[in-house]
Design a protein around this motif. Structure first.
Motif, PDB file in Angstrom:
ATOM      1  N   ILE A 110     -17.389  14.437  36.134  1.00 21.00           N
ATOM      2  CA  ILE A 110     -18.805  14.595  35.785  1.00 21.00           C
ATOM      3  C   ILE A 110     -19.599  15.021  37.022  1.00 21.00           C
ATOM      4  N   LEU A 111     -19.364  14.330  38.147  1.00 23.01           N
ATOM      5  CA  LEU A 111     -20.073  14.684  39.382  1.00 23.01           C
ATOM      6  C   LEU A 111     -19.732  16.096  39.831  1.00 23.01           C
ATOM      7  N   PHE A 112     -18.440  16.436  39.761  1.00 29.05           N
ATOM      8  CA  PHE A 112     -18.027  17.779  40.177  1.00 29.05           C
ATOM      9  C   PHE A 112     -18.652  18.845  39.272  1.00 29.05           C
ATOM     10  N   ALA A 113     -18.653  18.585  37.954  1.00 25.78           N
ATOM     11  CA  ALA A 113     -19.225  19.545  37.011  1.00 25.78           C
ATOM     12  C   ALA A 113     -20.720  19.713  37.246  1.00 25.78           C
ATOM     13  N   ASP A 114     -21.421  18.595  37.484  1.00 26.84           N
ATOM     14  CA  ASP A 114     -22.863  18.684  37.756  1.00 26.84           C
ATOM     15  C   ASP A 114     -23.136  19.474  39.025  1.00 26.84           C
ATOM     16  N   TYR A 116     -21.296  21.729  40.371  1.00 25.10           N
ATOM     17  CA  TYR A 116     -20.994  23.147  40.141  1.00 25.10           C
ATOM     18  C   TYR A 116     -22.067  23.821  39.295  1.00 25.10           C
ATOM     19  N   PHE A 117     -22.425  23.209  38.167  1.00 31.25           N
ATOM     20  CA  PHE A 117     -23.359  23.858  37.237  1.00 31.25           C
ATOM     21  C   PHE A 117     -24.786  23.904  37.787  1.00 31.25           C
ATOM     22  N   LEU A 118     -25.205  22.857  38.501  1.00 32.26           N
ATOM     23  CA  LEU A 118     -26.538  22.895  39.112  1.00 32.26           C
ATOM     24  C   LEU A 118     -26.601  23.962  40.199  1.00 32.26           C
ATOM     25  N   TYR A 119     -25.513  24.075  40.974  1.00 32.62           N
ATOM     26  CA  TYR A 119     -25.451  25.133  41.984  1.00 32.62           C
ATOM     27  C   TYR A 119     -25.456  26.508  41.306  1.00 32.62           C
ATOM     28  N   LEU A 120     -24.716  26.618  40.207  1.00 31.80           N
ATOM     29  CA  LEU A 120     -24.655  27.885  39.472  1.00 31.80           C
ATOM     30  C   LEU A 120     -26.039  28.238  38.904  1.00 31.80           C
ATOM     31  N   ALA A 121     -26.741  27.228  38.366  1.00 28.30           N
ATOM     32  CA  ALA A 121     -28.081  27.469  37.833  1.00 28.30           C
ATOM     33  C   ALA A 121     -29.021  27.943  38.934  1.00 28.30           C
ATOM     34  N   ARG A 122     -28.903  27.331  40.106  1.00 27.57           N
ATOM     35  CA  ARG A 122     -29.738  27.750  41.239  1.00 27.57           C
ATOM     36  C   ARG A 122     -29.377  29.177  41.659  1.00 27.57           C
ATOM     37  N   PHE A 123     -28.089  29.481  41.653  1.00 24.38           N
ATOM     38  CA  PHE A 123     -27.644  30.833  42.002  1.00 24.38           C
ATOM     39  C   PHE A 123     -28.207  31.862  41.024  1.00 24.38           C
ATOM     40  N   VAL A 124     -28.212  31.515  39.724  1.00 26.46           N
ATOM     41  CA  VAL A 124     -28.766  32.419  38.702  1.00 26.46           C
ATOM     42  C   VAL A 124     -30.258  32.623  38.934  1.00 26.46           C
ATOM     43  N   GLU A 125     -30.970  31.531  39.274  1.00 28.60           N
ATOM     44  CA  GLU A 125     -32.404  31.640  39.562  1.00 28.60           C
ATOM     45  C   GLU A 125     -32.655  32.618  40.708  1.00 28.60           C
ATOM     46  N   GLU A 126     -31.926  32.424  41.809  1.00 31.66           N
ATOM     47  CA  GLU A 126     -32.102  33.286  42.975  1.00 31.66           C
ATOM     48  C   GLU A 126     -31.726  34.722  42.640  1.00 31.66           C
ATOM     49  N   ASN A 127     -30.685  34.893  41.824  1.00 30.79           N
ATOM     50  CA  ASN A 127     -30.276  36.236  41.417  1.00 30.79           C
ATOM     51  C   ASN A 127     -31.381  36.916  40.611  1.00 30.79           C
ATOM     52  N   ASN A 128     -32.013  36.159  39.706  1.00 33.20           N
ATOM     53  CA  ASN A 128     -33.107  36.715  38.907  1.00 33.20           C
ATOM     54  C   ASN A 128     -34.300  37.073  39.782  1.00 33.20           C
ATOM     55  N   GLN A 129     -34.591  36.216  40.773  1.00 34.41           N
ATOM     56  CA  GLN A 129     -35.709  36.506  41.675  1.00 34.41           C
ATOM     57  C   GLN A 129     -35.429  37.762  42.501  1.00 34.41           C
ATOM     58  N   LEU A 130     -34.174  37.928  42.923  1.00 30.43           N
ATOM     59  CA  LEU A 130     -33.808  39.132  43.678  1.00 30.43           C
ATOM     60  C   LEU A 130     -33.921  40.381  42.803  1.00 30.43           C
ATOM     61  N   LYS A 131     -33.598  40.242  41.523  1.00 28.08           N
ATOM     62  CA  LYS A 131     -33.748  41.375  40.611  1.00 28.08           C
ATOM     63  C   LYS A 131     -35.206  41.779  40.482  1.00 28.08           C
ATOM     64  N   VAL A 132     -36.089  40.769  40.390  1.00 27.63           N
ATOM     65  CA  VAL A 132     -37.524  41.053  40.305  1.00 27.63           C
ATOM     66  C   VAL A 132     -38.002  41.745  41.580  1.00 27.63           C
ATOM     67  N   LYS A 133     -37.570  41.222  42.748  1.00 29.70           N
ATOM     68  CA  LYS A 133     -37.966  41.836  44.018  1.00 29.70           C
ATOM     69  C   LYS A 133     -37.445  43.264  44.121  1.00 29.70           C
ATOM     70  N   LEU A 134     -36.222  43.493  43.613  1.00 31.74           N
ATOM     71  CA  LEU A 134     -35.649  44.837  43.629  1.00 31.74           C
ATOM     72  C   LEU A 134     -36.484  45.788  42.772  1.00 31.74           C
ATOM     73  N   LYS A 135     -36.927  45.306  41.587  1.00 32.95           N
ATOM     74  CA  LYS A 135     -37.778  46.130  40.728  1.00 32.95           C
ATOM     75  C   LYS A 135     -39.096  46.448  41.414  1.00 32.95           C
ATOM     76  N   LEU A 136     -39.635  45.460  42.146  1.00 34.09           N
ATOM     77  CA  LEU A 136     -40.889  45.685  42.861  1.00 34.09           C
ATOM     78  C   LEU A 136     -40.707  46.763  43.932  1.00 34.09           C
ATOM     79  N   LEU A 137     -39.605  46.659  44.682  1.00 36.58           N
ATOM     80  CA  LEU A 137     -39.339  47.650  45.726  1.00 36.58           C
ATOM     81  C   LEU A 137     -39.094  49.032  45.117  1.00 36.58           C
ATOM     82  N   GLU A 138     -38.379  49.068  43.989  1.00 41.28           N
ATOM     83  CA  GLU A 138     -38.121  50.350  43.320  1.00 41.28           C
ATOM     84  C   GLU A 138     -39.434  50.977  42.851  1.00 41.28           C
ATOM     85  N   GLN A 139     -40.336  50.140  42.318  1.00 48.32           N
ATOM     86  CA  GLN A 139     -41.622  50.656  41.834  1.00 48.32           C
ATOM     87  C   GLN A 139     -42.448  51.197  42.992  1.00 48.32           C
TER      88      GLN A 139
END
Length: 340
Positions: A110-114, A116-139
């Protein structure tokens, strides 16, 4: 950090003891109690760390997260709590050592899964923010590219006009030699008309802004939109040229697009002036009624990627500690920007 994590662990232990007391769960061996306290306290630490502490200490704390991201994290927490609840209910019924070992392995998983998944969720958040920043730079890059392409086209047009003017000047010179003064005068007036497209009005002391205002005014007139400018003595030298292009290019393009949706009384009015230590930009334009707003900004009907320009403008304003207010009343849209 150590103090915060210690408080979180203590809170986890207290919560577990309260749950066991509340539901009258007894007969658990001390070693299992310690294992459960360890698991529960670390679970609380993981949740608090990933969902609260890291966000409070991040520079982009003001960034908003999507409903999907929040939902994923809620599911992770509910999944963990459900597993812990099942373990708490099952432990008093365990009779042999092998079952205890399986429960311990389950808690570790349970601890290992939490983790992993919390880290993965944070990674997805940062990935989405980088996508937004990339769109801003492209614009921004696209806006700058279009600006320079437009200037390149105007440069080529000016070369053609100047070449024509040069030929006419030679003709005028020849006419004066042959005493054809009237024809020479007519040619001189014709040269004046040819040079009109090359002239730019100096609205400000910023050459980039002058080019943008002249260009947008020409487009507005072509779209049969009244374009009114009230420019005071302002200094925008604190901004980079691309930032000036981004702010005025995006806002005036949006104003022209909004006016195109209005059948009559179409206008754009730009006020730019300095009041005490404040530089104030006020752009108003006619518009159709705006049906939806989200976080103080109108929602574009063209799709989710069409709000990037306004987000770019907002980021530049924040960079210089400015503020922006968007309003719509009586079919008039206004954008007020203040730089301190």
């Amino acid at each position: 950090m150590i103090l915060i994590l210690t408080v979180c662990e203590t809170a986890g232990v207290v919560m577990l003891e309260y749950i066991l007391l509340k539901f009258q769960i007894h007969g658990i061996q001390p070693v299992m109690i310690k294992s459960m306290e360890l698991t529960f306290s670390k679970l609380v630490v993981l949740i608090v760390y990933y969902l609260i502490i890291t966000r409070l200490w991040r520079e982009d704390f003001a960034v908003k997260y999507t409903i999907t991201q929040c939902l994923i994290q809620v599911i992770i927490i509910l999944f963990s709590m459900t597993n812990i609840a099942v373990i708490i209910v099952v432990i008093p019924k365990i009779t042999n050592i092998s079952e205890y070992i399986l429960i311990l392995i389950n808690m570790g998983c349970i601890l290992f899964a939490d983790l992993y998944f919390l880290y993965l969720a944070r990674f997805v958040e940062e990935n989405n923010q980088l996508k937004v920043k990339l769109k801003l730079l492209e614009q921004q890059s696209l806006l700058q590219y279009e600006f320079y392409e437009d200037q390149k086209e105007k440069y080529n047009e000016s070369i053609i006009i100047l070449h024509d003017v040069y030929k006419r000047l030679n003709l005028i010179e020849e006419m004066y030699r042959t005493n054809e003064h009237k024809a020479a005068l007519n040619y001189a007036k014709e040269i004046g008309r040819l040079l009109i497209p090359l002239s730019l009005e100096d609205y400000t002391n910023n050459p980039i802004l002058n080019v943008i205002l002249n260009d947008k005014k020409r487009i507005a007139i072509f779209h049969k939109i009244k374009f009114n400018l009230e420019i005071g003595v302002v200094d925008l030298s604190f901004m980079e040229p691309i930032e000036v292009t981004t702010i005025f290019g995006n806002l005036l393009d949006n104003a022209i697009d909004a006016c195109d949706q209005v059948p009559q009384d179409r206008f754009i009015k730009v006020k730019l002036d300095k009041y005490n230590d404040f530089t104030v930009i006020n752009i108003t334009n006619s518009t159709a009624p705006i049906e939806r707003w989200h976080r103080g900004k109108p929602v574009s009907k063209k799709g989710k990627n069409h709000g990037i320009g306004l987000l770019n403008v907002e980021n530049i304003i924040k960079k210089y500690n400015g503020s922006m207010v968007l309003e719509e009343e009586n079919r008039i849209f206004s954008c007020k920007i203040i730089f301190n």
